[in-house]
Enzyme design. Structure first.
Site, mmCIF file in Angstrom:
data_model
loop_
_atom_site.group_PDB
_atom_site.id
_atom_site.type_symbol
_atom_site.label_atom_id
_atom_site.label_comp_id
_atom_site.label_asym_id
_atom_site.label_seq_id
_atom_site.Cartn_x
_atom_site.Cartn_y
_atom_site.Cartn_z
ATOM 1 N N ASP A 80 -11.568 2.928 -6.175
ATOM 2 C CA ASP A 80 -10.476 3.890 -6.232
ATOM 3 C C ASP A 80 -10.742 4.919 -5.131
ATOM 4 O OD1 ASP A 80 -8.278 5.396 -6.816
ATOM 5 O OD2 ASP A 80 -8.636 5.472 -8.978
HETATM 6 C C1 BGC Z 1 -5.500 6.635 -8.078
HETATM 7 C C2 BGC Z 1 -5.170 5.178 -7.811
HETATM 8 C C3 BGC Z 1 -4.427 5.058 -6.511
HETATM 9 C C4 BGC Z 1 -5.232 5.694 -5.409
HETATM 10 C C5 BGC Z 1 -4.540 5.663 -4.065
HETATM 11 C C6 BGC Z 1 -6.147 7.315 -6.897
HETATM 12 O O1 BGC Z 1 -6.238 8.679 -7.102
HETATM 13 O O2 BGC Z 1 -6.340 6.733 -9.205
HETATM 14 O O3 BGC Z 1 -4.428 4.640 -8.861
HETATM 15 O O4 BGC Z 1 -4.146 3.714 -6.249
HETATM 16 O O5 BGC Z 1 -5.462 7.057 -5.718
HETATM 17 O O6 BGC Z 1 -3.457 6.522 -4.065
#
Ligand code: BGC
Length: 754
Positions: free
Chosen positions: A232
């Site tokens: 993530d």
């Molecule tokens: C989120 C993800 C997301 C990623 C990119 C993170 O903060 O938890 O779900 O895909 O950011 O935006």
């Protein structure tokens, strides 16, 4: 690079520094390129219910994105219980991704809704792993059939936003396996996603993106995942620990610092270069897949996608109650309608955070209702409450006047901004006071109140539901949701959504109430595997609306259940057949749900668990014959002491119906299975060890390694000692039996999540 590109050749040609550079992003939303060898960067973007493609992908930011279809959120899609529909949505997402130059779409989210308070529940499908797994897999299949990779997220046990970067989700291994991992397992093993996204949180003390148990043992070794594990965004603290644990791609890019740390670790002998090679190879394979699909993307038919979004929204709405069949409304009759609530005019159709899409168009329910009723001035509108802030007495009075003058009042209620949002959890389950005051006042002057809800996480209905004759739970239903609501209100569509999560009577009743959100960096999953309906059923608690519930404008009858068992143990199959009949006057869709209970078990098991379901359209007066097959796994529990899924032979009750608490068909089947041996210890007999599917090979390997020993070469000798305990056998061999593997096996069995 094509899919068949000689990955080994490229690996050979890359320097250590170049290989290491591939293991983190080249920018906020792209992988790194190695131009010298023609290795091009690809783009990854959110997800999950629309393509969030930023204008400037070189930068990591959450700024507005290019226009894309905003499909219903996962809370809505999960309520469709319709895998085919999710695949269609996935195909449309793929078409938009490719047109936007996106190689990997960051979704679906298959985390379990552990508590209704989780701010990101709108991005997740269900409180149940079978729904999350099957619908998540359907979405992945749709996305990937269009040549775009999916990223199943957030792996794993990311069930709250409070402290999401640091919190340690502390759960016993059975709970993890049966509830929090099972959905991921199904997606990984049946739909082969290109990528899995490791979450921010810790799982039993170790960050998911740096967790060898999660990534190397469970995901790769057990489930056979051979795609890319991506972090993530910002989940990696230590790139060396992450790579060693099985992470392939750190996102977003770190400007070369992670690559330098990885190369330095290899040079210092702290990290095996083979680890870098393997991760780089997996990445190159993914780049090859993306390149193979990167032909001319074709025009996106946004009008068709909008129509699909409308159909999906209609399929996801759940008709919670419908007293005296007040719905559907007849737009051709002489009735007058007061549409009340700002949300009717200014739709709430998605949540906040990284999933937010710039919709291509947004339909309001108010416009769609006016369109359905025609020019005739029989529809009045009053906003009733402001979208933010306190109640305005003038708005309230205006709404009451409108309601008093109309035959029927359709009141649109929903959660305020910021309630369904990434980064924070809700504190309670209630609708805003201003809205509840409005509803009360409207109900005092009009008996025919229909409530339409717009929310991602479930809201408490117990305090006000008697003021409404019908409640339509619309969820955050995407850019075409307004039209879908009008279709449902006027019977142009027949409600067929079913609750993929229980609506509790009150927050204090919810399973994680005493264990959420944790403190001092730890949240204990003290309710264990009793999540959602598993908890309410175990405690025989009343709820507002049970898991699986949803009404239709027609009614269905269940009959003729036949249950036959074939085979035994791991090969057992329970074949089910039954008939569902549409007893009403309009075509409708029923969701037949199959629940399993173990009548007698050596461990505590939920009263019933969903194991299969099917959505079927039936014309009035017609019947559908449905068949299901349950396999050993559907009857098993995860035994921590055995370190595997275990089927205990005996009686199982199979119940089938239209919700977890409306199960008209029941059959008891007897499934034979070999008696379950106890957990292996050093005191277990050699025979017990050899009979164990995991322990047996471990022991045999140690015996086979005893060069020159009769025990290794003569099966008759082995048979002679079978009744002895393992520790006696070890003593007998005078230290020649190498016990390393046995020791590892035993420590893993007792400490499964390390
Ligand atoms: C989120 C993800 C997301 C990623 C990119 C993170 O903060 O938890 O779900 O895909 O950011 O935006």
């Amino acid at each position: 690079m094509s899919e068949e590109a000689p990955i080994a050749d490229i690996l050979d040609a890359l320097t250590l520094e170049e290989k290491a550079s591939l293991l983190s992003g080249g920018s906020g939303w792209e992988t790194a390129a190695v131009e010298r060898l023609g290795v091009a960067a690809v783009m990854l973007t959110d997800g999950p219910h629309g393509v969030r493609r930023l204008a400037d992908v070189g930068r990591f930011s959450l700024d507005a994105s290019l226009p894309a279809t905003c499909f219903p959120t996962a809370a809505a899609l999960g309520s469709t219980w319709d895998a085919g529909l999710l695949t269609e949505v996935g195909e449309a997402l793929a078409a938009e991704s490719r047109a936007a130059g996106v190689a990997v779409l960051l979704g679906p989210g298959v985390n379990i809704k552990r508590t209704p308070l989780c701010g990101r529940n709108f991005e997740y499908l269900s409180e149940d792993p079978v729904i999350s797994g099957q619908l998540g897999a359907a979405l992945v299949r749709g996305i990937q059939s269009g040549g775009v990779g999916a990223s199943v997220k957030h792996f794993a046990a990311n069930n709250q936003e409070t402290g999401r970067m640091e919190i340690s989700a502390e759960a016993d291994v059975r709970t993890l396996r049966e509830i929090y991992l099972a959905g991921f397992e199904h997606v990984v093993t049946t739909a082969a996603p290109w990528t899995v996204m490791a979450s921010y949180n810790k799982v039993n003390g170790v960050h998911a993106a740096q967790n060898p148990w999660l990534l190397a043992k469970v995901l790769r070794a057990e489930w056979g995942f051979d795609g890319v594990v991506v972090s993530d965004w910002g989940a990696v603290l230590d790139p060396v620990a992450a790579a060693a644990a099985g992470l392939d791609l750190e996102m977003p890019g770190t400007g070369g610092s992670s690559a330098a740390r990885l190369a330095a670790a290899v040079n210092a002998g702290r990290l095996d270069e083979a680890v870098i090679d393997q991760a780089a190879a997996r990445l190159l394979k993914m780049l090859g897949r993306a390149a193979a699909a990167s032909g001319a993307p074709g025009e996106v038919d946004f009008a068709r996608h909008h129509a699909l979004a409308r159909r999906a929204a209609a399929e996801s709405a759940v008709l919670l109650k419908n007293e005296s069949a007040i719905l559907p409304l007849d737009p051709t009759g002489g009735m007058t309608l007061a549409v009340i609530g700002e949300i009717a005019r200014t739709p709430k159709f998605q949540g906040a955070g990284s999933s937010q899409v710039s919709a291509t168009q947004v339909d309001s329910a108010l416009d769609a209702i006016r369109e359905a009723v025609g020019e005739h001035p029989r529809v009045s509108f009053a906003p009733g409450y402001p979208l933010s802030g306190e109640q305005d007495p003038a708005l309230l009075a205006e709404a009451v006047t409108a309601a008093a003058a109309a035959e029927t009042a359709v009141v649109f209620l929903g959660l305020p901004d910021g309630a369904d949002a990434e980064g924070s959890d809700r504190e309670h389950l209630d609708l805003p006071d201003a809205q509840l005051r409005l509803l009360r006042a409207v109900a005092e002057v009009n008996r025919n109140v229909v409530v339409v809800l717009a929310n991602g996480g479930v809201v408490r209905v117990a305090t006000w539901e008697q003021q409404a004759r019908a409640i339509l739970e619309g969820w955050l239903n995407g850019q075409a949701g307004g039209g879908a609501v009008a279709d449902l209100l006027f019977g142009r569509a027949n409600p067929c959504g079913r609750l993929a999560e229980t609506i509790p009577l009150r927050l204090e009743d919810t399973p994680a109430y005493l264990n959420f959100p944790g403190s001092a960096g730890v949240v204990r999953y003290g309710e264990r595997h009793y999540v959602g309906y598993r908890y309410y059923d175990a405690k025989d608690m009343p709820v507002s609306y049970p898991f699986g519930h949803g009404l239709s404008y027609t009614s269905f009858a269940y009959s003729g259940l036949q249950a036959v068992v074939d085979g035994e143990g791991e090969d057992a199959v329970v074949r089910l057949q039954l008939t569902v009949t549409n007893e009403g006057t309009v075509t409708g869709k029923e969701v037949a749900q199959v629940y399993v209970s173990d009548v007698e078990s050596s461990v505590d098991r939920p009263v019933r668990e969903l194991k299969a379901f099917a959505k079927v359209e039936i014309a009035p007066g017609q019947s559908a014959l449905l068949s299901f097959e349950l396999r050993a796994r559907d009857l098993s529990f995860f035994s921590p002491v055995h370190g595997r899924w275990v089927l205990e032979g005996g009686d199982f009750e199979v119940s089938i119906g239209g919700s977890s608490r409306d199960l008209p068909l029941t059959a008891t089947v007897t499934v034979p299975a070999p008696p379950l041996a106890g957990p292996l210890t050093l005191a277990s007999s050699v025979r017990e060890w050899l009979a164990d599917p995991v322990g047996g090979p471990v022991l045999m390997e140690a015996i086979a390694a005893m060069q020159g020993s009769a025990l290794a070469s003569d099966p008759a000798i082995l048979r002679m000692v079978e009744s002895r305990s393992l520790d006696r056998l070890i003593a007998m061999t005078g230290g020649r039996l190498d016990t390393t593997g046995i020791g590892d096996f035993l420590s893993q069995a007792t400490c499964e999540t390390r």
